[in-house]
Design a protein around this motif. Structure first.
Motif, short mmCIF file in Angstrom:
data_model
loop_
_atom_site.label_atom_id
_atom_site.label_comp_id
_atom_site.label_asym_id
_atom_site.label_seq_id
_atom_site.Cartn_x
_atom_site.Cartn_y
_atom_site.Cartn_z
N LEU A 1 -0.47 5.57 0.07
CA LEU A 1 -1.82 5.96 -0.36
C LEU A 1 -1.83 7.77 -0.21
O LEU A 1 -2.47 8.01 -0.45
CB LEU A 1 -3.07 5.00 -0.01
CG LEU A 1 -3.11 3.99 -0.24
CD1 LEU A 1 -4.22 3.69 1.27
CD2 LEU A 1 -4.14 3.97 -1.35
N ASN B 1 0.39 -1.41 0.24
CA ASN B 1 -0.05 -0.33 -0.30
C ASN B 1 0.68 1.79 0.30
O ASN B 1 1.04 1.87 0.93
CB ASN B 1 -1.01 0.22 1.43
CG ASN B 1 -2.38 -0.44 1.47
OD1 ASN B 1 -2.58 -0.01 0.17
ND2 ASN B 1 -2.29 -1.19 2.09
N THR C 1 -5.69 1.18 7.21
CA THR C 1 -5.50 1.72 6.34
C THR C 1 -6.09 3.58 6.86
O THR C 1 -6.28 4.27 5.83
CB THR C 1 -5.72 1.59 4.59
OG1 THR C 1 -7.16 1.03 4.64
CG2 THR C 1 -5.02 0.34 4.16
#
Ligand SMILES: [Zn+2]
Length: 372
Positions: A7, A5, A166
């Motif tokens: 982001l 990930n 997240t």
């Protein structure tokens, strides 16, 4: 299956906080609450942020972040957030303020109890995108929490537990190395060793994430080159920039998971007394944990030895000494009577799962004794 990930949107430059107004509107915050600690207020940083914001747009300031964030401070922060009908958070400070802000953002928008969202209670799946938006502004170079998906909270029942999702990643990170200029030498050293520990531990973690490995090695190289300069001279702006980048890289990389150093630091950081600094604990644990892990990650250790130009445990021991950090837990006034319970807690900590060598409570007892 490996999950990779990346982001975060990050503004990284000297003077970056001048963009705070547009960062808030970009992520849809009109009535922010600022979460920080009293030291940051006293240093004038809150006033500095206020001057960059449209007049009267700051709805509330929560400046009661403890040295390690607690469940009580989450409750108090959520109450203030709701009383002022805030719609997002500016997190300003070290790892404690950033972690606390993430959990206030969670609990302002999710029903309790807090513990039901924690890793030990398998709560990550209950954390949704309803978490309030956070704009994170680190004032130390160590935590990496501004781009991390985790937060650690000391609970009323005595546990220090992790929250991971997240949805806890700040919507925007503003990394302004000017905010760390003048950081006292001890804090520059201790927070810098946290960044260094993140890079080393996450690199050695067996999870499959080569991009994170590469970022961790880059962060490690910067930290090794600049931590002493940043500690020796609070006004060395190049060193501040480099350490803030190393810290950010540690935070980006540790989505792979950390290891035994952090598994040990977490329960000790949860103690109400003595109050122990997270980065300092990591610095003290690194040599013993590196020796413990060496044979279980032989290939990674080859790379690490090349990157550090020598034996990693030895290099960290000598570096701690040059930085003026404590050499042992005994130097930090940690009583050895608590080792059995700390060892049990470390074995249950979420970071144990990603240590390269399986570690039991008995192993942790040995590591605690070795670091004493
Ligand atoms: Zn850490």
């Amino acid at each position: 299956m490996p999950i990779i990930n990346y982001l975060s949107t990050i503004e990284f430059e000297f003077g970056a906080i001048s963009g705070i107004g547009s960062a808030l509107s970009d992520v849809g915050i009109a009535r922010p609450m600022l979460v920080t600690d009293r030291g940051i207020v006293a240093a004038g940083l809150v006033d500095q942020i206020c001057r960059k914001l449209p007049k009267k747009s700051l709805a509330a300031v929560f400046d009661q972040t403890p040295s390690n964030p607690t469940e009580e401070s989450v409750t108090a922060g959520v109450a203030l957030y709701k009383a002022h009908t805030c719609d997002g958070i500016i997190a300003l400070g070290g790892g404690s303020s950033l972690d606390l802000a993430k959990i206030i953002a969670l609990m302002a928008t999710h029903p309790g109890p807090l513990a039901s969202y924690s890793v030990p209670e398998n709560g990550s799946a209950h954390i949704t995108d309803k978490a309030a938006p956070v704009v994170a502004i680190p004032t130390t170079a160590g935590t990496g929490s501004e781009v991390g998906r985790a937060a650690l909270i000391a609970m009323i029942d005595g546990r220090k537990i992790g929250f991971i999702s997240t949805h806890l990643i700040p919507k925007r990170a503003i990394c302004d190395p000017d905010l760390t200029v003048g950081l006292p030498p001890y804090l520059a050293a201790a927070t810098g060793m946290d960044a260094l520990a993140h890079c080393i531990e996450t690199f050695l973690s067996p999870a499959i994430n080569p991009p994170a490995d590469a970022i961790a090695l880059d962060g490690l190289a910067r930290a090794l080159l600049f931590i002493e300069k940043a500690t020796a001279d609070g006004n060395d702006r190049e060193a501040r920039w480099q350490m803030m980048m190393a810290s950010l890289e540690g935070g980006l990389a540790f989505q792979k998971g950390l290891g035994a150093v952090h598994a040990l630091s977490h329960p000790l950081g949860g103690l109400r007394a003595p109050i122990l600094h997270h980065g300092t604990l990591n610095a003290v644990f690194l040599p013993a944990v590196l020796r413990f892990n060496a044979e279980s990650a032989a290939q990674k250790f080859e790379t690490l030895r090349a990157a550090m130009d020598g034996d990693p445990a030895q290099i960290i021991t000598e570096l701690n000494q040059r930085l003026g950090l404590p050499a042992s837990l005994g130097d930090m006034d940690v009583p050895d009577a608590i080792f059995p319970e700390i060892a049990e807690a470390a074995a249950k900590d979420h970071c144990t799962a990603t240590n390269p060598r399986p570690a039991t409570a008995a192993d942790y007892r040995v590591l605690l004794e070795e670091s004493f």
